[in-house]
Design a protein around this motif. Sequence first.
Motif, PDB file in Angstrom:
ATOM      1  N   GLU A 174      -5.423  22.932   5.722  1.00 14.59           N
ATOM      2  CA  GLU A 174      -4.102  22.648   5.175  1.00 14.59           C
ATOM      3  C   GLU A 174      -3.136  22.064   6.209  1.00 14.59           C
ATOM      4  O   GLU A 174      -1.941  22.323   6.180  1.00 14.59           O
ATOM      5  N   LYS A 175      -3.682  21.323   7.116  1.00 16.88           N
ATOM      6  CA  LYS A 175      -2.863  20.650   8.136  1.00 16.88           C
ATOM      7  C   LYS A 175      -2.673  19.196   7.730  1.00 16.88           C
ATOM      8  O   LYS A 175      -3.579  18.588   7.147  1.00 16.88           O
ATOM      9  N   ILE A 176      -1.527  18.637   7.994  1.00 15.69           N
ATOM     10  CA  ILE A 176      -1.263  17.237   7.679  1.00 15.69           C
ATOM     11  C   ILE A 176      -2.024  16.367   8.674  1.00 15.69           C
ATOM     12  O   ILE A 176      -1.784  16.453   9.887  1.00 15.69           O
ATOM     13  N   VAL A 177      -2.903  15.555   8.191  1.00 17.04           N
ATOM     14  CA  VAL A 177      -3.716  14.669   9.034  1.00 17.04           C
ATOM     15  C   VAL A 177      -3.234  13.248   8.788  1.00 17.04           C
ATOM     16  O   VAL A 177      -3.216  12.770   7.640  1.00 17.04           O
ATOM     17  N   ARG A 178      -2.814  12.585   9.882  1.00 18.45           N
ATOM     18  CA  ARG A 178      -2.319  11.220   9.780  1.00 18.45           C
ATOM     19  C   ARG A 178      -3.382  10.258  10.309  1.00 18.45           C
ATOM     20  O   ARG A 178      -3.994  10.511  11.349  1.00 18.45           O
ATOM     21  N   SER A 179      -3.544   9.148   9.605  1.00 14.47           N
ATOM     22  CA  SER A 179      -4.509   8.109   9.996  1.00 14.47           C
ATOM     23  C   SER A 179      -3.960   6.759   9.550  1.00 14.47           C
ATOM     24  O   SER A 179      -2.984   6.687   8.784  1.00 14.47           O
ATOM     25  N   SER A 180      -4.575   5.719  10.058  1.00 11.66           N
ATOM     26  CA  SER A 180      -4.113   4.365   9.716  1.00 11.66           C
ATOM     27  C   SER A 180      -5.307   3.421   9.673  1.00 11.66           C
ATOM     28  O   SER A 180      -6.359   3.691  10.268  1.00 11.66           O
ATOM     29  N   SER A 181      -5.118   2.307   8.987  1.00 13.79           N
ATOM     30  CA  SER A 181      -6.134   1.242   8.908  1.00 13.79           C
ATOM     31  C   SER A 181      -5.411  -0.090   8.821  1.00 13.79           C
ATOM     32  O   SER A 181      -4.254  -0.161   8.359  1.00 13.79           O
ATOM     33  N   THR A 182      -6.028  -1.132   9.302  1.00 11.95           N
ATOM     34  CA  THR A 182      -5.424  -2.470   9.290  1.00 11.95           C
ATOM     35  C   THR A 182      -6.162  -3.364   8.299  1.00 11.95           C
ATOM     36  O   THR A 182      -7.380  -3.201   8.057  1.00 11.95           O
ATOM     37  N   LEU A 183      -5.463  -4.308   7.759  1.00 12.66           N
ATOM     38  CA  LEU A 183      -6.046  -5.291   6.841  1.00 12.66           C
ATOM     39  C   LEU A 183      -5.345  -6.631   7.038  1.00 12.66           C
ATOM     40  O   LEU A 183      -4.226  -6.694   7.560  1.00 12.66           O
ATOM     41  N   HIS A 184      -6.019  -7.678   6.592  1.00  9.17           N
ATOM     42  CA  HIS A 184      -5.470  -9.036   6.696  1.00  9.17           C
ATOM     43  C   HIS A 184      -5.001  -9.475   5.313  1.00  9.17           C
ATOM     44  O   HIS A 184      -5.751  -9.361   4.321  1.00  9.17           O
ATOM     45  N   ALA A 185      -3.771  -9.979   5.258  1.00  8.61           N
ATOM     46  CA  ALA A 185      -3.178 -10.426   4.002  1.00  8.61           C
ATOM     47  C   ALA A 185      -2.769 -11.889   4.118  1.00  8.61           C
ATOM     48  O   ALA A 185      -2.450 -12.388   5.213  1.00  8.61           O
ATOM     49  N   HIS A 186      -2.760 -12.575   2.986  1.00  7.20           N
ATOM     50  CA  HIS A 186      -2.408 -13.995   2.952  1.00  7.20           C
ATOM     51  C   HIS A 186      -0.905 -14.158   2.744  1.00  7.20           C
ATOM     52  O   HIS A 186      -0.340 -13.623   1.792  1.00  7.20           O
ATOM     53  N   ASP A 187      -0.293 -14.893   3.653  1.00  4.80           N
ATOM     54  CA  ASP A 187       1.154 -15.175   3.578  1.00  4.80           C
ATOM     55  C   ASP A 187       1.300 -16.688   3.521  1.00  4.80           C
ATOM     56  O   ASP A 187       1.232 -17.375   4.551  1.00  4.80           O
ATOM     57  N   GLU A 188       1.495 -17.234   2.342  1.00  4.43           N
ATOM     58  CA  GLU A 188       1.479 -18.683   2.146  1.00  4.43           C
ATOM     59  C   GLU A 188       2.617 -19.366   2.903  1.00  4.43           C
ATOM     60  O   GLU A 188       2.430 -20.431   3.505  1.00  4.43           O
ATOM     61  N   SER A 189       3.787 -18.773   2.880  1.00  3.74           N
ATOM     62  CA  SER A 189       4.965 -19.432   3.493  1.00  3.74           C
ATOM     63  C   SER A 189       5.315 -18.871   4.864  1.00  3.74           C
ATOM     64  O   SER A 189       6.386 -19.207   5.403  1.00  3.74           O
ATOM     65  N   ASN A 190       4.482 -18.041   5.445  1.00  2.00           N
ATOM     66  CA  ASN A 190       4.754 -17.427   6.758  1.00  2.00           C
ATOM     67  C   ASN A 190       6.118 -16.731   6.750  1.00  2.00           C
ATOM     68  O   ASN A 190       6.931 -16.869   7.677  1.00  2.00           O
ATOM     69  N   ASP A 191       6.340 -15.963   5.679  1.00  2.00           N
ATOM     70  CA  ASP A 191       7.648 -15.305   5.529  1.00  2.00           C
ATOM     71  C   ASP A 191       7.742 -14.010   6.331  1.00  2.00           C
ATOM     72  O   ASP A 191       8.803 -13.663   6.851  1.00  2.00           O
ATOM     73  N   ALA A 192       6.640 -13.284   6.428  1.00  2.00           N
ATOM     74  CA  ALA A 192       6.664 -11.984   7.106  1.00  2.00           C
ATOM     75  C   ALA A 192       6.448 -12.186   8.598  1.00  2.00           C
ATOM     76  O   ALA A 192       5.698 -13.078   9.022  1.00  2.00           O
ATOM     77  N   HIS A 193       7.108 -11.298   9.381  1.00  2.00           N
ATOM     78  CA  HIS A 193       6.968 -11.342  10.841  1.00  2.00           C
ATOM     79  C   HIS A 193       6.613  -9.950  11.327  1.00  2.00           C
ATOM     80  O   HIS A 193       6.593  -8.971  10.572  1.00  2.00           O
ATOM     81  N   GLU A 194       6.342  -9.904  12.610  1.00  2.00           N
ATOM     82  CA  GLU A 194       5.903  -8.634  13.202  1.00  2.00           C
ATOM     83  C   GLU A 194       7.010  -7.587  13.095  1.00  2.00           C
ATOM     84  O   GLU A 194       8.178  -7.856  13.390  1.00  2.00           O
ATOM     85  N   GLY A 195       6.652  -6.394  12.657  1.00  2.00           N
ATOM     86  CA  GLY A 195       7.586  -5.299  12.526  1.00  2.00           C
ATOM     87  C   GLY A 195       8.168  -5.156  11.123  1.00  2.00           C
ATOM     88  O   GLY A 195       8.820  -4.151  10.821  1.00  2.00           O
ATOM     89  N   ASP A 196       7.960  -6.128  10.235  1.00  2.00           N
ATOM     90  CA  ASP A 196       8.494  -6.039   8.877  1.00  2.00           C
ATOM     91  C   ASP A 196       7.660  -5.067   8.029  1.00  2.00           C
ATOM     92  O   ASP A 196       6.441  -4.917   8.221  1.00  2.00           O
ATOM     93  N   THR A 197       8.337  -4.417   7.112  1.00  2.00           N
ATOM     94  CA  THR A 197       7.646  -3.566   6.143  1.00  2.00           C
ATOM     95  C   THR A 197       7.400  -4.400   4.887  1.00  2.00           C
ATOM     96  O   THR A 197       8.359  -4.926   4.287  1.00  2.00           O
ATOM     97  N   VAL A 198       6.143  -4.508   4.513  1.00  2.00           N
ATOM     98  CA  VAL A 198       5.756  -5.409   3.412  1.00  2.00           C
ATOM     99  C   VAL A 198       4.933  -4.649   2.386  1.00  2.00           C
ATOM    100  O   VAL A 198       4.386  -3.554   2.645  1.00  2.00           O
ATOM    101  N   ARG A 199       4.819  -5.254   1.214  1.00  2.00           N
ATOM    102  CA  ARG A 199       3.950  -4.737   0.151  1.00  2.00           C
ATOM    103  C   ARG A 199       2.886  -5.805  -0.128  1.00  2.00           C
ATOM    104  O   ARG A 199       3.220  -6.991  -0.311  1.00  2.00           O
ATOM    105  N   VAL A 200       1.631  -5.404  -0.152  1.00  3.44           N
ATOM    106  CA  VAL A 200       0.500  -6.319  -0.389  1.00  3.44           C
ATOM    107  C   VAL A 200      -0.292  -5.825  -1.604  1.00  3.44           C
ATOM    108  O   VAL A 200      -0.266  -4.635  -1.950  1.00  3.44           O
TER     109      VAL A 200
END
Length: 222
Positions: A174-200
């Motif tokens: 019953e301990k909170i376990v934190r983990s992460s994973s990375t994925l590649h997403a398509h950004d047609e107009s190069n709108d997102a930059h490093e550090g932005d919070t996005v929805r894919v």
Amino acid sequence: MADDTDNETPETSETPEAEVTQEAPETLETPAAETPEPSETPEPSEPEASATPAVAAAPAEPEEQLSAKERRRKARSTHSGEAAPARSPEDRHAERLAKRSAKAASRRARRLQERAKRTAKRESSTAAPAQELAPVHAAVEGKRTVRQGIVVSDKADKTITVRIDFARRHRRYEKIVRSSSTLHAHDESNDAHEGDTVRVIESRPLSKNKRWKLVDVLERAR
């Protein structure tokens, strides 16, 4: 001398009478012996005449019942074995041509019959169109997964690398376990930059590693 002549005359006169009397019974007996022959001959001729149509009629009945193959086999078995008369090359060639023309005519008739059947079938199918079958499974698009993460790299053209953070409770401890994973997403107009919070959202395969698309930018990096 006169006595001799008198004695000879009766002998000559008696001899023909004796011959006549002896030959007469022979002439009378011969027609009696020959008379039964004509009466005997017609008697066997009647059954022979009556038997011949029966024999000729007997094979006519099974020929109708026999198949073509059996009739050919029977004809070969009854063949006398005599050689056919010699034919010239011109006669053989003419016979071959006649057989070829007969086969060609039968082929043409069969092809015309098959073509007529196909056209009739096509017309019947066009006249009454077949009813469309209802689909077994309805064409419903599945719900695609949407995730939220932070852009960690935007160096590639039209591609961003997004880190997705997970936090879940351990089932046993019953301990909170934190983990992460990375994925590649398509950004047609190069709108997102490093550090932005996005929805894919997940999509079809766009490249070797890209299976996601950028929906929108939720928060810009300061």
